[in-house]
Design a protein around this motif. Structure first.
Motif, mmCIF file in Angstrom:
data_model
loop_
_atom_site.group_PDB
_atom_site.id
_atom_site.type_symbol
_atom_site.label_atom_id
_atom_site.label_comp_id
_atom_site.label_asym_id
_atom_site.label_seq_id
_atom_site.Cartn_x
_atom_site.Cartn_y
_atom_site.Cartn_z
ATOM 1 N N TYR A 1 13.007 -8.184 -4.819
ATOM 2 C CA TYR A 1 11.960 -8.262 -3.792
ATOM 3 C C TYR A 1 12.067 -9.935 -3.423
ATOM 4 O O TYR A 1 12.166 -10.270 -2.312
ATOM 5 C CB TYR A 1 10.611 -8.339 -4.253
ATOM 6 C CG TYR A 1 9.758 -8.028 -3.346
ATOM 7 C CD1 TYR A 1 9.278 -6.660 -2.637
ATOM 8 C CD2 TYR A 1 8.616 -9.078 -3.125
ATOM 9 C CE1 TYR A 1 8.274 -6.596 -1.985
ATOM 10 C CE2 TYR A 1 7.741 -8.850 -1.831
ATOM 11 C CZ TYR A 1 7.722 -7.540 -1.429
ATOM 12 O OH TYR A 1 6.660 -7.591 -0.382
ATOM 13 N N SER B 1 -1.479 -7.726 -1.189
ATOM 14 C CA SER B 1 -0.590 -7.259 -2.110
ATOM 15 C C SER B 1 0.297 -6.153 -1.478
ATOM 16 O O SER B 1 1.219 -6.090 -1.440
ATOM 17 C CB SER B 1 -1.186 -6.782 -3.353
ATOM 18 O OG SER B 1 -0.294 -5.936 -3.963
ATOM 19 N N ALA B 2 -0.526 -5.176 -0.690
ATOM 20 C CA ALA B 2 0.167 -4.088 -0.007
ATOM 21 C C ALA B 2 1.119 -4.181 1.000
ATOM 22 O O ALA B 2 2.241 -4.045 0.981
ATOM 23 C CB ALA B 2 -1.102 -3.067 0.205
ATOM 24 N N PHE C 1 4.997 2.211 -3.228
ATOM 25 C CA PHE C 1 5.668 1.036 -3.192
ATOM 26 C C PHE C 1 4.727 0.161 -2.153
ATOM 27 O O PHE C 1 4.253 -0.948 -2.371
ATOM 28 C CB PHE C 1 6.981 0.802 -2.808
ATOM 29 C CG PHE C 1 7.717 -0.344 -2.682
ATOM 30 C CD1 PHE C 1 8.355 -0.808 -4.034
ATOM 31 C CD2 PHE C 1 7.831 -1.116 -1.635
ATOM 32 C CE1 PHE C 1 9.101 -1.950 -3.734
ATOM 33 C CE2 PHE C 1 8.536 -2.217 -1.504
ATOM 34 C CZ PHE C 1 8.892 -3.038 -2.428
ATOM 35 N N THR C 2 4.547 0.913 -0.994
ATOM 36 C CA THR C 2 4.064 0.195 0.182
ATOM 37 C C THR C 2 2.374 -0.143 -0.090
ATOM 38 O O THR C 2 1.782 -1.120 0.302
ATOM 39 C CB THR C 2 4.171 0.794 1.379
ATOM 40 O OG1 THR C 2 3.915 -0.078 2.600
ATOM 41 C CG2 THR C 2 3.336 2.233 1.358
ATOM 42 N N LEU D 1 7.183 -6.980 2.235
ATOM 43 C CA LEU D 1 8.736 -6.635 2.749
ATOM 44 C C LEU D 1 8.520 -4.948 2.550
ATOM 45 O O LEU D 1 9.335 -4.417 3.602
ATOM 46 C CB LEU D 1 9.507 -7.197 1.825
ATOM 47 C CG LEU D 1 9.339 -8.719 1.461
ATOM 48 C CD1 LEU D 1 10.423 -9.147 0.590
ATOM 49 C CD2 LEU D 1 10.178 -9.273 2.851
ATOM 50 N N GLY D 2 7.865 -4.421 1.939
ATOM 51 C CA GLY D 2 7.593 -2.818 2.176
ATOM 52 C C GLY D 2 7.431 -2.362 3.556
ATOM 53 O O GLY D 2 8.139 -1.383 3.946
ATOM 54 N N SER E 1 1.186 -0.583 -3.103
ATOM 55 C CA SER E 1 1.081 -1.155 -4.457
ATOM 56 C C SER E 1 0.553 -0.440 -5.421
ATOM 57 O O SER E 1 -0.220 -0.806 -6.486
ATOM 58 C CB SER E 1 0.404 -2.649 -4.420
ATOM 59 O OG SER E 1 1.066 -3.317 -3.570
#
Ligand code: PHE
Length: 470
Positions: free
Chosen positions: A125, A38-39, A246-247, A42-43, A249
């Motif tokens: 995303y 998850s983490a 964001f990065t 694209l971030g 999650s």
């Protein structure tokens, strides 16, 4: 299986009962893989380099690292802990803990912020995920080989100016996400993460190696790690904070959901720190892969969201076996984005199932299609609506397209807000005894975490918010 309504079941019976039914992660590794899936997305590879470029490099990177350490890791621990304590979906975990500790039911709003944020984030995303899908074909067909920076730039602008092609790839990406969420089987994907993530890591290392020999590596290292605080703006600090959420999650209860499957005997602190280190490592590696190419080719570090699509293809076009490595890289990037996309859609689908009583297929289809449709607004922001900046009357949002606004509102406002609520819940509301039991840290480590979460994290988030408002 609402256990809370059957008054006879005690809290711990309810938790145990539900866990037995839901199944736990088989090991610490399984949790780390899912959380990393998850983490890392694209971030790390798309967003981190371009916002670092836009915000002047070193000072921004230090700010981002500080946010990961002071805000990100404590909140990740809190989310995982709340999830494990509650033992069910985020909204119900919070409700269960709130009921047991006689707290206000409004705390389940944390889950609601998450549902909304996930939905809005996935809409754009998926558009960027679509860019990655499109570049698999571009790299595989050998179009990148030996091209100049201008030609590579033209390939990218060509893609952005073509709404129908963007729509096609956005649809493909969203379909990939929906298929997995609808079937509710992530086990295969989690196994895939254990092979593909190291693969992505190795490929990044290869590009870094290439960049070391043929790029301006020294310049890139200076740019990334030598802070020049005069280049850091207050909005840059907000972007760094937002990106920490964001990065990793965080702020949308994803880690809470995953934590609910974590067996009791596993250390929440160690696993959260491991996931954060892997995630940060991938981002820094992406920076080291990209900026040497930027400087060697006289490109603009602040080029914006297209940065990796204008630099990495250049490297793949020049290195030996570049078409092969390029294709592989974009395939792995799709996988990284896919596992993140799944965790963005999951909360909405769970919410629809629980609250509206819809079955999984219908929930996935409903949420996915609406999200896909919203994505069209982001696609049009890149071409036909590139001049449409609906909130330009607010100074801070001047000139931002719909795509920019969605990104700004989710990453810089909604996620930190969700994270703030989590910090307040754990720092001020939840029973301290219960948290000590869940975390089972040494007294001093627990105090460090608790004080950070109770004071430093909320103050940091609040200060950054307020500074940006005035
Ligand atoms: N962390 C993911 C990435 O860096 C994005 C994400 C945000 C996923 C929030 C889930 C929740 O790409």
């Amino acid at each position: 299986m609402s256990v809370t309504s059957s008054g006879s079941a005690t809290y711990s019976e309810a938790v145990e009962g539900s866990n037995a039914k839901r199944g736990l992660w088989s090991s610490r590794l399984a949790f780390i893989l899912a959380a990393t899936g998850s983490a890392v997305g694209l971030g790390n590879i798309w967003k981190f380099p371009y916002i670092t470029g836009e915000n002047g490099g070193g000072a921004f990177v230090i700010m981002y690292l500080a946010c990961i350490a002071v805000v990100g890791i404590p909140i990740m621990m809190a989310e995982v802990m709340i999830g494990r304590r509650g033992g069910r979906s985020p909204v119900n975990s919070l409700r269960l803990i709130a009921e047991r500790d006689k707290l206000h039911p409004a705390w389940k709003l944390v889950g609601a912020v998450g549902v909304l944020a996930g939905f809005l984030i996935l809409s754009f995303y998926s558009v960027i995920g679509g860019w990655a899908v499109s570049y698999v074909g571009t790299a595989a067909s050998g179009q990148l080989a030996g091209q100049s920076a201008d030609a590579i730039g033209a390939i990218f602008s060509g893609l952005l100016s073509d709404p129908l092609t963007l729509l096609l790839w956005h649809t493909v990406f969203m379909a990939l996400v929906m298929v997995v969420v609808a079937r509710g089987v992530r086990s295969g994907l989690e196994r895939a993460v254990s092979i593909l993530m190291p693969g992505l890591f190795i490929l990044l290392l290869i590009v870094v190696g290439y960049a070391m020999t043929s790029g301006s590596f020294g310049k890139a290292v200076t740019f990334l790690f030598q802070p020049d605080f005069s280049k850091l703006t207050t909005s840059g600090v907000l972007v760094a904070l937002g990106h920490a959420f964001f990065t990793l999650s965080l702020g949308m209860a994803v880690m809470m959901a995953y934590g609910s499957y974590l067996p009791k005997n596993i250390s929440i602190a160690k696993t959260s720190i491991t996931v954060s280190i892997i995630d940060t490592g991938v981002a820094l590696l992406a920076g080291l892969a990209i900026f040497p190419i930027v400087f060697a080719n006289g490109l603009e570090p602040g080029a914006g969201p297209g940065l990796i699509f204008q630099t990495l293809p250049l490297a793949f076009g020049q290195m030996p076996m570049g078409s092969f490595f390029g294709t592989l890289f974009f395939v792995l990037l799709i996988f990284a984005a896919w596992t993140s996309g799944i965790s963005l859609l999951e909360p909405i689908v769970e919410w629809l199932e629980e609250q509206k009583g819809l079955n999984r297929t219908v929930s996935t289809l409903g949420a996915g299609v609406v999200c896909w449709a919203l994505g069209i607004a982001s696609i049009l922001s890149l071409n036909l609506w590139s001049d449409v900046a609906p909130l330009s009357f607010i100074p801070m949002l001047e000139g931002k397209t719909i795509f920019d606004l969605l990104d700004f509102f989710t990453a810089n406002i909604l996620l930190p807000l969700g994270g703030l609520l989590v910090a307040l819940f754990a720092g001020w509301v939840m029973s301290k005894q219960a948290m000590e039991n869940e975390l089972s840290l040494s007294a001093s480590a627990f105090s460090l975490w608790f004080v950070t979460l109770r004071f430093i994290t909320p103050v940091a988030v609040a200060v950054v918010f307020i500074y940006n408002l005035i």
